[in-house]
Design a protein around this motif. Sequence first.
Motif, PDB file in Angstrom:
ATOM      1  N   MET A 174       0.819  -1.204   0.000  1.00 44.72           N
ATOM      2  CA  MET A 174       0.000   0.000   0.000  1.00 44.72           C
ATOM      3  C   MET A 174       0.859   1.262   0.000  1.00 44.72           C
ATOM      4  O   MET A 174       0.555   2.235  -0.700  1.00 44.72           O
ATOM      5  N   SER A 175       1.925   1.255   0.758  1.00 40.21           N
ATOM      6  CA  SER A 175       2.793   2.433   0.806  1.00 40.21           C
ATOM      7  C   SER A 175       3.512   2.648  -0.514  1.00 40.21           C
ATOM      8  O   SER A 175       3.792   3.793  -0.906  1.00 40.21           O
ATOM      9  N   ALA A 176       3.813   1.571  -1.217  1.00 39.82           N
ATOM     10  CA  ALA A 176       4.419   1.709  -2.547  1.00 39.82           C
ATOM     11  C   ALA A 176       3.464   2.394  -3.505  1.00 39.82           C
ATOM     12  O   ALA A 176       3.857   3.274  -4.289  1.00 39.82           O
ATOM     13  N   VAL A 177       2.184   2.016  -3.457  1.00 44.57           N
ATOM     14  CA  VAL A 177       1.180   2.646  -4.318  1.00 44.57           C
ATOM     15  C   VAL A 177       1.041   4.123  -3.967  1.00 44.57           C
ATOM     16  O   VAL A 177       0.997   4.993  -4.850  1.00 44.57           O
ATOM     17  N   ALA A 178       0.978   4.437  -2.683  1.00 43.48           N
ATOM     18  CA  ALA A 178       0.847   5.831  -2.254  1.00 43.48           C
ATOM     19  C   ALA A 178       2.060   6.652  -2.664  1.00 43.48           C
ATOM     20  O   ALA A 178       1.936   7.805  -3.104  1.00 43.48           O
ATOM     21  N   THR A 179       3.242   6.069  -2.536  1.00 40.91           N
ATOM     22  CA  THR A 179       4.476   6.781  -2.868  1.00 40.91           C
ATOM     23  C   THR A 179       4.555   7.089  -4.356  1.00 40.91           C
ATOM     24  O   THR A 179       4.890   8.213  -4.760  1.00 40.91           O
ATOM     25  N   LEU A 180       4.237   6.101  -5.188  1.00 42.00           N
ATOM     26  CA  LEU A 180       4.260   6.326  -6.630  1.00 42.00           C
ATOM     27  C   LEU A 180       3.184   7.330  -7.044  1.00 42.00           C
ATOM     28  O   LEU A 180       3.423   8.213  -7.878  1.00 42.00           O
ATOM     29  N   THR A 181       2.001   7.212  -6.443  1.00 46.40           N
ATOM     30  CA  THR A 181       0.928   8.154  -6.766  1.00 46.40           C
ATOM     31  C   THR A 181       1.351   9.584  -6.458  1.00 46.40           C
ATOM     32  O   THR A 181       1.101  10.504  -7.256  1.00 46.40           O
ATOM     33  N   ALA A 182       1.998   9.787  -5.320  1.00 45.92           N
ATOM     34  CA  ALA A 182       2.442  11.130  -4.936  1.00 45.92           C
ATOM     35  C   ALA A 182       3.409  11.707  -5.965  1.00 45.92           C
ATOM     36  O   ALA A 182       3.395  12.919  -6.233  1.00 45.92           O
ATOM     37  N   ARG A 183       4.216  10.861  -6.556  1.00 44.78           N
ATOM     38  CA  ARG A 183       5.149  11.340  -7.583  1.00 44.78           C
ATOM     39  C   ARG A 183       4.393  11.795  -8.835  1.00 44.78           C
ATOM     40  O   ARG A 183       4.730  12.823  -9.434  1.00 44.78           O
ATOM     41  N   TYR A 184       3.386  11.042  -9.227  1.00 47.79           N
ATOM     42  CA  TYR A 184       2.577  11.436 -10.385  1.00 47.79           C
ATOM     43  C   TYR A 184       1.811  12.732 -10.088  1.00 47.79           C
ATOM     44  O   TYR A 184       1.723  13.620 -10.950  1.00 47.79           O
ATOM     45  N   VAL A 185       1.242  12.825  -8.908  1.00 49.48           N
ATOM     46  CA  VAL A 185       0.480  14.019  -8.543  1.00 49.48           C
ATOM     47  C   VAL A 185       1.376  15.254  -8.560  1.00 49.48           C
ATOM     48  O   VAL A 185       0.964  16.334  -9.008  1.00 49.48           O
ATOM     49  N   ALA A 186       2.610  15.114  -8.095  1.00 52.19           N
ATOM     50  CA  ALA A 186       3.538  16.249  -8.086  1.00 52.19           C
ATOM     51  C   ALA A 186       3.818  16.758  -9.491  1.00 52.19           C
ATOM     52  O   ALA A 186       4.023  17.959  -9.707  1.00 52.19           O
ATOM     53  N   GLU A 187       3.798  15.858 -10.473  1.00 49.01           N
ATOM     54  CA  GLU A 187       4.101  16.243 -11.853  1.00 49.01           C
ATOM     55  C   GLU A 187       2.992  17.068 -12.500  1.00 49.01           C
ATOM     56  O   GLU A 187       3.229  17.733 -13.505  1.00 49.01           O
ATOM     57  N   VAL A 188       1.765  16.997 -11.956  1.00 46.09           N
ATOM     58  CA  VAL A 188       0.662  17.761 -12.559  1.00 46.09           C
ATOM     59  C   VAL A 188       0.275  18.967 -11.711  1.00 46.09           C
ATOM     60  O   VAL A 188      -0.744  19.610 -11.966  1.00 46.09           O
ATOM     61  N   ALA A 189       1.062  19.280 -10.706  1.00 46.80           N
ATOM     62  CA  ALA A 189       0.742  20.394  -9.810  1.00 46.80           C
ATOM     63  C   ALA A 189       0.536  21.683 -10.598  1.00 46.80           C
ATOM     64  O   ALA A 189       1.313  22.012 -11.496  1.00 46.80           O
ATOM     65  N   VAL A 229      -3.999   4.936  -3.186  1.00 48.59           N
ATOM     66  CA  VAL A 229      -3.953   5.996  -4.198  1.00 48.59           C
ATOM     67  C   VAL A 229      -4.396   7.321  -3.587  1.00 48.59           C
ATOM     68  O   VAL A 229      -3.773   8.374  -3.798  1.00 48.59           O
ATOM     69  N   ARG A 230      -5.465   7.278  -2.802  1.00 54.40           N
ATOM     70  CA  ARG A 230      -5.945   8.509  -2.162  1.00 54.40           C
ATOM     71  C   ARG A 230      -4.921   9.037  -1.150  1.00 54.40           C
ATOM     72  O   ARG A 230      -4.758  10.258  -1.016  1.00 54.40           O
ATOM     73  N   CYS A 231      -4.235   8.131  -0.465  1.00 57.16           N
ATOM     74  CA  CYS A 231      -3.204   8.558   0.485  1.00 57.16           C
ATOM     75  C   CYS A 231      -2.076   9.302  -0.223  1.00 57.16           C
ATOM     76  O   CYS A 231      -1.429  10.177   0.368  1.00 57.16           O
ATOM     77  N   GLY A 232      -1.832   8.970  -1.476  1.00 60.85           N
ATOM     78  CA  GLY A 232      -0.790   9.629  -2.248  1.00 60.85           C
ATOM     79  C   GLY A 232      -1.260  10.891  -2.949  1.00 60.85           C
ATOM     80  O   GLY A 232      -0.492  11.504  -3.700  1.00 60.85           O
ATOM     81  N   GLY A 233      -2.507  11.281  -2.720  1.00 60.55           N
ATOM     82  CA  GLY A 233      -3.023  12.507  -3.327  1.00 60.55           C
ATOM     83  C   GLY A 233      -3.770  12.299  -4.625  1.00 60.55           C
ATOM     84  O   GLY A 233      -4.197  13.269  -5.260  1.00 60.55           O
TER      85      GLY A 233
END
Length: 292
Positions: free
Chosen positions: A110-125, A149-153
């Motif tokens: 779960m933390s891997a999914v959240a971590t990767l999601t956060a990286r994608y979200v940062a790219e569309v800021a 996924v929601r935990c990662g933004g």
Amino acid sequence: MSAPLSRAEIRRVVEAAMAEDAPFGDVTVAALVPADAVAVAHLVAREAGVLAGAEVFEVAMTSVDPTVVVTLHAVDGDTFQPGDRLASVEGPARAVLQAERVALNLVARMSAVATLTARYVAEVAGTGARVVDTRKTTPGLRALERHAVRCGGGHNHRFSLSDAVMAKDNHLALLDDVTSALREAAERLPHTTHIEVEVDRLDQVEPVLASGVVGTIMLDNFSLGDLRTGVEQVAGRATIEASGGITLETIGDVARTGVDVISVGALTHGVPAIDLGLDVDVRLGGSGGAVS
């Protein structure tokens, strides 16, 4: 908005995982670990990331013996660095050691999914585009991975095939008149059912929108130029989703075309587990002597 991850769903997953991992108990700990041994353990990050699954870890660690005590030092959505203690565990050593692997597997996934999601979200800021997941989830773990996924933004797409109409190329290939078919489908559906249609060419956009019943149109595997043209063509008549082969390197450019939503299967599909470890100290009850 997606429903929060329920305790009942967590228990369902944990019970299934424990039944798979120790269907008749842990014969190793039963043979080698004294019944009165006590374990003190710490969930420690070996690399940086975003936490997801703190409650899942707690439920898993207490699933064998409810007298095990879990103290959480971080909550879902928190970032962590190597060496950070994310949780502490204390209780009967047999129970802690039996539950260890299931608890670690789930929180690390779960933390891997959240971590990767956060990286994608940062790219569309700053673009206004939402990053969403897909149905490319691990069977049986969709609720957990969607929560991550929601935990990662990020945000969630439809949860299942029962939640919304999503007409893809295989569906459209069966239709002679897409516009009429979509209108007729809408008449048969409850008025609350969302309709989304995937297109892979610009000339498909107008017949879909002409139906007047489509809430979201997915532009699948479009070039950046065609995405920009598609945004102009739709002109606010539907939510625009971009999908297909989205990577960390390309998602920023895709977001800047003006699309509303970007779906990324990679958030949950094949993401490697993040490195979390459980440092365990086992001692004989009342003796103070270390067992392991």
